[in-house]
Design a protein around this motif. Structure first.
Motif, PDB file in Angstrom:
ATOM      1  N   SER A 169       0.783  -1.240   0.000  1.00  0.00           N
ATOM      2  CA  SER A 169       0.000   0.000   0.000  1.00  0.00           C
ATOM      3  C   SER A 169       0.817   1.294   0.000  1.00  0.00           C
ATOM      4  CB  SER A 169      -0.974   0.007   1.181  1.00  0.00           C
ATOM      5  OG  SER A 169      -0.293  -0.202   2.401  1.00  0.00           O
TER       6      SER A 169
ATOM      7  N   SER B 261      -1.247   3.993  -5.656  1.00  0.00           N
ATOM      8  CA  SER B 261      -2.035   5.207  -5.831  1.00  0.00           C
ATOM      9  C   SER B 261      -3.121   4.907  -6.850  1.00  0.00           C
ATOM     10  CB  SER B 261      -1.148   6.363  -6.324  1.00  0.00           C
ATOM     11  OG  SER B 261      -0.502   6.021  -7.536  1.00  0.00           O
ATOM     12  N   GLU B 262      -4.209   5.658  -6.778  1.00  0.00           N
ATOM     13  CA  GLU B 262      -5.318   5.429  -7.694  1.00  0.00           C
ATOM     14  C   GLU B 262      -4.957   5.890  -9.099  1.00  0.00           C
ATOM     15  OE1 GLU B 262      -8.783   7.251  -6.110  1.00  0.00           O
ATOM     16  OE2 GLU B 262      -8.918   5.909  -4.379  1.00  0.00           O
TER      17      GLU B 262
ATOM     18  N   THR C 106      -9.392   2.217  -7.160  1.00  0.00           N
ATOM     19  CA  THR C 106      -9.467   2.554  -5.741  1.00  0.00           C
ATOM     20  C   THR C 106      -8.451   1.732  -4.972  1.00  0.00           C
ATOM     21  OG1 THR C 106     -10.880   2.613  -3.777  1.00  0.00           O
ATOM     22  CG2 THR C 106     -11.262   0.826  -5.346  1.00  0.00           C
TER      23      THR C 106
ATOM     24  N   ASN D 153      -8.728   1.873  -1.390  1.00  0.00           N
ATOM     25  CA  ASN D 153      -9.300   1.791  -0.047  1.00  0.00           C
ATOM     26  C   ASN D 153      -9.352   0.337   0.424  1.00  0.00           C
ATOM     27  OD1 ASN D 153      -9.696   4.558   0.067  1.00  0.00           O
ATOM     28  ND2 ASN D 153     -11.778   4.445  -0.775  1.00  0.00           N
ATOM     29  N   GLY D 154      -8.765   0.072   1.573  1.00  0.00           N
ATOM     30  CA  GLY D 154      -8.795  -1.260   2.154  1.00  0.00           C
ATOM     31  C   GLY D 154      -7.847  -2.248   1.507  1.00  0.00           C
TER      32      GLY D 154
ATOM     33  N   THR E 259      -4.221  -3.693   0.867  1.00  0.00           N
ATOM     34  CA  THR E 259      -2.885  -3.657   1.456  1.00  0.00           C
ATOM     35  C   THR E 259      -1.801  -4.074   0.479  1.00  0.00           C
ATOM     36  OG1 THR E 259      -3.161  -5.920   2.284  1.00  0.00           O
ATOM     37  CG2 THR E 259      -3.790  -4.124   3.763  1.00  0.00           C
TER      38      THR E 259
END
Length: 617
Positions: free
Chosen positions: A230, A234-235, A241, A243-244, A246
């Motif tokens: 993570s 980057s998006e 996405t 988010n969440g 790892t």
């Protein structure tokens, strides 16, 4: 008779790693292994290998304490670690290298073999039973060689298919890849394996940093899995996405990249490779003094994209031929072609100072024009190898190269001229005259080349290097008039007036015919010295007229007068002629600033002013 004893040479001890130091703490009975399911092979992982495994920890009574498996409350994502790099508990550090791929084993560990170890490098929750003896059920899913991209293990690369070449992309290359993206637990995120490959510009942050770091180690044709955690994500279109998430696994095949080179390093001269050439970069690129054959089309970078020259149209379809290093094409053009391979086509965007502002401009190219050349390097011939040539053939080549250097000198391309002379001097290290006549010619030519190099250094303002080069001539010939003259001019340029005067007097003592030249140089020297003394007197005017204990100040009027004198200094070319090999005019070096002129003559100036016994506070 006893053989002499040889001195004892102790064996070099390998430094012991931290993991090896930890292994030394293992005592018999603290780690036990039972194989539950054997693996299909016999190979086991070693240091540097990435291991992927599931782990379930139980008490001796069978109660599950922790697990990676979803059926036991875990996330279902196996652990990835690199042996010798990742932090592991001591029991796994010792136990995993004993396993085969696909094997399932149960390790019984005493507390000192897991999280109860003193100074254990792996942290665990406070509720974890660190003081208990535990069972670790390990399934070794896979292991393979891995390339560590980032030291914190945040980016790793596993090669699936080796590359075809060795060149790797970097900023600002344009890259094309086939790619599929999955999370660490195997969920597909995106895929570009059909239609057009995914394209991006290296260094423009168009893909996650970790993916770019991994691709930066790949060559065309290579296929790899790049593991990115993570902190390096980057998006972007590939990862909508984070988010969440790892960890992401990028399966990448490097299809192609367009070599884009920032030739000057400031973004003004850009070369884009449109078609690959033959051979390997940079080993098969043209060398200095190569004969190059190119087709090119020149376009103005204006709104109309006006084509101002095309060899296929304006030169009856014949290519342009020129020798590199001779200033026959604009500097930006030659710099770019020198980075090309035979058969390559490149698109070069060039600023005016490297295009036609410092080169004879075609009539349809305005001053200050930015241009673009589409260049095709057809082929090139390497410079002649002097090996096997006789002395006369070598000297004929020397005359050609020296003649080119003299032309470049007259065109005020002093760096290029110096390069030509120095090339011959380097080659001279491998030339062996066979008789006295050849030896004399060889020595005279070498001295002349050194003097031409010294003249280039003078024109370039590198006066100390000019002096050093003249010294090489005087080391070989103690009575070389031209060497004394050139060195005297260099000494005068740096303000070493006594040394300059001495050299000019030596000229006259050695050769009476040099008196007019030497006297003219001495007259110029006298004027230079008087000018420095005059400026020094003005600079320190009134400085010591105060009473003891007072500090004299330089007024604004004094400063203005000195600046005005400096601005009005006559900086005309030196008219003292030198007749050597078409370099007919001795350089008149630009004047130094006032303070630089004061030294090393500063002490003599102070003495003449009667200030040598004073102390400036």
């Amino acid at each position: 008779m006893e053989a002499p004893q040889q001195g004892y040479v102790p064996d070099k001890k390998k430094s012991i790693s931290e993991d090896d130091k930890r292994r030394q703490k293992i005592v018999p009975g603290s780690l036990m292994k039972a194989v539950i399911r054997s693996g299909p092979g016999q190979l086991t992982p070693t240091d540097g290998d990435q291991v992927i495994y599931h782990c379930t920890i139980r008490t001796l009574e069978g109660v599950v304490v922790e697990s990676t498996r979803s059926e036991f409350g875990g996330k279902g994502t196996p652990v990835r670690a690199v042996l010798g790099k990742s932090k592991l508990i001591l029991g796994l550090l010792e136990g995993i290298p004993s396993m085969c791929k696909g094997e399932v084993a149960m390790f019984k560990m005493k507390p000192e073999m897991h999280y109860g170890e003193d100074d254990c490098p792996v942290s665990v929750a406070e509720s974890f039973p660190k003081d208990a003896e535990l069972h670790f059920e390990i399934e070794l899913i896979d292991f393979s060689k891995i390339k560590v991209i980032s030291e914190d293990m945040g980016v790793l690369k596993q090669v699936i298919k080796e590359a075809q070449g060795w060149e790797t992309p970097r900023e600002p290359y344009e890259v094309k890849i086939w790619i599929s993206v999955k999370t660490g637990d195997g969920i597909s995120v995106s895929s570009h394996k059909q239609g057009e490959p995914f394209s991006f510009t290296f260094g423009k942050q168009e893909v996650p940093k970790g993916l770019e770091m991994g691709i930066g180690t790949m060559s065309i044709g290579e296929k790899a899995i790049i593991y990115v955690t993570s902190p390096y994500l980057s998006e972007c279109p590939l990862v909508p996405t984070i988010n969440g998430i790892t960890e992401i696994h990028f399966e990448v095949e490097l299809v192609h990249f367009i070599q884009v080179r920032d030739v000057l390093g400031d973004g003004r001269l850009i070369k884009r490779r449109i078609r690959d050439g033959r051979g390997d970069f940079p080993m098969d690129c043209p060398l200095q003094d190569s004969l190059l054959r190119v087709h090119y089309k020149g376009t103005l970078l204006n709104e109309e994209k006006t084509v101002f020259y095309d060899t296929k149209v304006n030169n009856d379809g014949q290519p342009l031929e020129f020798c590199s290093g001779e200033g026959l094409v604009p500097e930006g053009f030659e710099m770019s072609v020198r980075l090309m391979l035979p058969g390559e086509i490149a698109l070069v965007s060039c600023p005016p100072d490297y295009a036609y502002d410092k080169f004879p401009r075609p009539g349809n190219v305005p001053e200050g024009a930015y241009v673009q050349w589409e260049i095709e390097l057809l082929d090139f011939q390497m410079p002649k190898d002097w090996t096997g040539m006789n002395f006369r053939e070598i000297m004929e080549e020397v005359e050609k190269i020296k003649g080119t250097g003299n032309r470049l000198f007259k065109e005020e391309k002093f760096e290029l001229a110096k390069t030509k002379y120095e090339k011959v001097l380097r080659e001279f290290n491998h030339v062996n005259p066979q008789d006295d006549d050849e030896g004399k010619e060889f020595s005279e030519t070498r001295n002349l080349l050194h003097l031409n190099v010294a003249a280039c250094f003078l024109k370039m303002g590198e006066y100390r290097k000019s002096i050093e080069t003249c010294n090489k001539v005087l080391d070989a010939n103690l009575v070389h008039v031209k060497a004394f003259y050139r060195r005297g001019m260099a000494y005068m340029a740096v303000g070493d007036f006594a040394e300059a005067r001495d050299d000019f007097h030596k000229m006259m003592n050695i050769d009476k015919s040099s008196e007019p030249t030497a006297k003219a140089a001495l007259l110029k020297l006298k004027k230079e010295e008087q000018e420095v003394h005059r400026k020094a007197h003005k600079q320190f005017k009134g400085l010591f007229d105060k009473k003891p204990g007072e500090i004299a100040e330089v007024t604004d009027d004094d400063r203005a007068e000195v600046v005005a004198d400096e601005n009005n200094t006559n900086d005309q070319p030196d008219e003292i002629g030198v007749t050597e090999e078409k370099i007919e005019q001795a350089p008149n070096p630009p004047r130094f600033s006032l303070l630089s002129q004061l030294w090393p003559v500063g002490r003599r100036v102070f003495t003449s002013l009667g200030l040598d016994r004073c102390t400036i506070l």
